[in-house]
Design a protein around this motif. Structure first.
Motif, mmCIF file in Angstrom:
data_model
loop_
_atom_site.group_PDB
_atom_site.id
_atom_site.type_symbol
_atom_site.label_atom_id
_atom_site.label_comp_id
_atom_site.label_asym_id
_atom_site.label_seq_id
_atom_site.Cartn_x
_atom_site.Cartn_y
_atom_site.Cartn_z
ATOM 1 N N GLU A 169 0.826 -1.211 0.000
ATOM 2 C CA GLU A 169 0.000 0.000 0.000
ATOM 3 C C GLU A 169 0.857 1.257 0.000
ATOM 4 N N GLU A 170 1.844 1.288 0.879
ATOM 5 C CA GLU A 170 2.719 2.464 0.966
ATOM 6 C C GLU A 170 3.506 2.667 -0.322
ATOM 7 N N TYR A 171 4.078 1.598 -0.859
ATOM 8 C CA TYR A 171 4.914 1.731 -2.054
ATOM 9 C C TYR A 171 4.079 2.120 -3.269
ATOM 10 N N ASN A 172 2.916 1.492 -3.435
ATOM 11 C CA ASN A 172 2.065 1.825 -4.581
ATOM 12 C C ASN A 172 1.544 3.254 -4.491
ATOM 13 N N HIS A 173 1.237 3.706 -3.278
ATOM 14 C CA HIS A 173 0.800 5.104 -3.106
ATOM 15 C C HIS A 173 1.926 6.055 -3.485
ATOM 16 N N TYR A 174 3.147 5.711 -3.080
ATOM 17 C CA TYR A 174 4.316 6.528 -3.436
ATOM 18 C C TYR A 174 4.466 6.601 -4.952
ATOM 19 N N ALA A 175 4.333 5.459 -5.639
ATOM 20 C CA ALA A 175 4.467 5.430 -7.097
ATOM 21 C C ALA A 175 3.378 6.263 -7.769
ATOM 22 N N TRP A 209 1.758 8.770 -6.340
ATOM 23 C CA TRP A 209 2.002 10.156 -5.964
ATOM 24 C C TRP A 209 3.043 10.796 -6.869
ATOM 25 N N LEU A 210 4.099 10.042 -7.200
ATOM 26 C CA LEU A 210 5.126 10.559 -8.095
ATOM 27 C C LEU A 210 4.546 10.912 -9.458
ATOM 28 N N LYS A 211 3.647 10.081 -9.949
ATOM 29 C CA LYS A 211 3.067 10.293 -11.271
ATOM 30 C C LYS A 211 1.891 11.266 -11.256
ATOM 31 N N GLY A 212 1.509 11.724 -10.048
ATOM 32 C CA GLY A 212 0.379 12.641 -9.958
ATOM 33 C C GLY A 212 -0.954 11.946 -10.068
ATOM 34 N N LEU A 213 -0.987 10.654 -9.772
ATOM 35 C CA LEU A 213 -2.226 9.879 -9.921
ATOM 36 C C LEU A 213 -2.916 9.613 -8.591
ATOM 37 N N SER A 214 -2.301 10.064 -7.473
ATOM 38 C CA SER A 214 -2.904 9.816 -6.171
ATOM 39 C C SER A 214 -4.081 10.754 -5.937
ATOM 40 N N GLU A 215 -4.873 10.462 -4.911
ATOM 41 C CA GLU A 215 -6.072 11.248 -4.632
ATOM 42 C C GLU A 215 -5.764 12.701 -4.293
ATOM 43 N N ASP A 216 -4.575 12.971 -3.739
ATOM 44 C CA ASP A 216 -4.224 14.348 -3.382
ATOM 45 C C ASP A 216 -3.633 15.132 -4.547
ATOM 46 N N PRO A 234 -1.156 20.967 -12.610
ATOM 47 C CA PRO A 234 -2.216 19.966 -12.775
ATOM 48 C C PRO A 234 -1.674 18.564 -12.490
ATOM 49 N N PRO A 235 -2.531 17.640 -12.051
ATOM 50 C CA PRO A 235 -2.089 16.262 -11.784
ATOM 51 C C PRO A 235 -1.359 15.660 -12.987
ATOM 52 N N GLY A 236 -0.227 15.059 -12.727
ATOM 53 C CA GLY A 236 0.529 14.396 -13.781
ATOM 54 C C GLY A 236 1.570 15.264 -14.462
ATOM 55 N N TRP A 237 1.557 16.578 -14.224
ATOM 56 C CA TRP A 237 2.505 17.455 -14.894
ATOM 57 C C TRP A 237 3.895 17.400 -14.282
ATOM 58 N N PHE A 238 3.956 17.341 -12.956
ATOM 59 C CA PHE A 238 5.251 17.446 -12.282
ATOM 60 C C PHE A 238 6.227 16.382 -12.765
ATOM 61 N N ILE A 239 5.776 15.142 -12.909
ATOM 62 C CA ILE A 239 6.686 14.062 -13.263
ATOM 63 C C ILE A 239 7.357 14.317 -14.606
ATOM 64 N N TRP A 240 6.608 14.955 -15.548
ATOM 65 C CA TRP A 240 7.187 15.236 -16.861
ATOM 66 C C TRP A 240 8.162 16.404 -16.808
#
Length: 222
Positions: free
Chosen positions: A33-39, A41-48, A57-63
């Motif tokens: 759960e922790e690791y998948n949430h981290y992954a 979160w990095l991609k901007g796909l988490s609920e926050d 916007p969600p997903g922009w930071f990783i790019w």
């Protein structure tokens, strides 16, 4: 001097990234759960919304982050290649100068270490980010199960450990050299401190990166 400074700054930026990436990898010890949430979160796909949301916007930071990281790698390699060509053109003529050049750590290992680092990085990204070079895993598993499945292959763990060793050898000298280039090498005491810090960073990175796949291989993470 500008090229040396650019190589130093980009090298330190890449070392900082590796330390953060190592910390993220260690979340494997906290469970799926922790690791998948981290992954996510990095991609901007988490609920926050991920990193820097709502500034981005969600997903922009990783790019943006990938672009900055790629630019740092390209500039670092360009600086290293250009400085190497200049050193070849200088062509030291005396026997002692040639012997001193051959004896230096950077002349013997840094260029090959950089090439090994780059090749391994490409494979690593294709394996765990793009999922194009997976060895033991279908591409539809979540990040946690993908890591578990891949690092159950002993020769992959061995190859990864050897690659990380090459990376950390590169970092040990690069860390020292970067700070020396930026003016921190001012005395014998400063050199000793820099050398100790360089070894500490290299050892922390090696242990931090290798302990997780080894733990998977031996079933301590499952």
């Amino acid at each position: 001097m500008a090229l040396k400074a650019m190589m130093a700054v980009t090298g330190l930026l890449l070392i900082a990234f590796l330390l953060v990436h190592m910390y993220g990898n260690l979340k494997m010890f906290l469970g799926a759960e922790e690791y998948n949430h981290y992954a996510e979160w990095l991609k901007g796909l988490s609920e926050d919304g991920g990193i820097l949301f709502p500034l981005m916007p969600p997903g922009w930071f990783i790019w943006v982050f990938r672009f900055v990281l790629l630019a740092a790698v390209v500039l670092h390699m360009y600086s290293a290649a250009t400085l190497w060509k200049r050193a070849l053109k200088a062509n030291p003529s005396t026997y002692q100068a040639k012997r001193d050049l051959a004896r230096t750590y950077s002349a013997r290992t840094m260029r090959w270490g950089g090439i090994i680092l780059a090749v391994g990085l490409v494979f690593h990204l294709l394996q765990f980010t793009a999922k194009l070079t997976l060895v033991n895993t279908p591409a539809n598993l979540d990040p946690y199960q993908t890591v578990i499945s891949e690092f159950q292959v002993w020769w992959l763990v061995l190859g990864y450990a050897i690659w990380v060793l090459a990376v950390c050898m590169h970092i040990r000298h690069g860390f020292w050299s970067a700070f020396a280039t930026l003016g921190a090498n001012t005395s014998a005491k400063a050199r000793a401190v820099l050398n100790g810090c360089a070894w500490a960073v290299a050892l922390i990175l090696y242990i931090g990166f290798v302990i997780m796949p080894v733990s998977v291989l031996f079933g301590w993470i499952h």
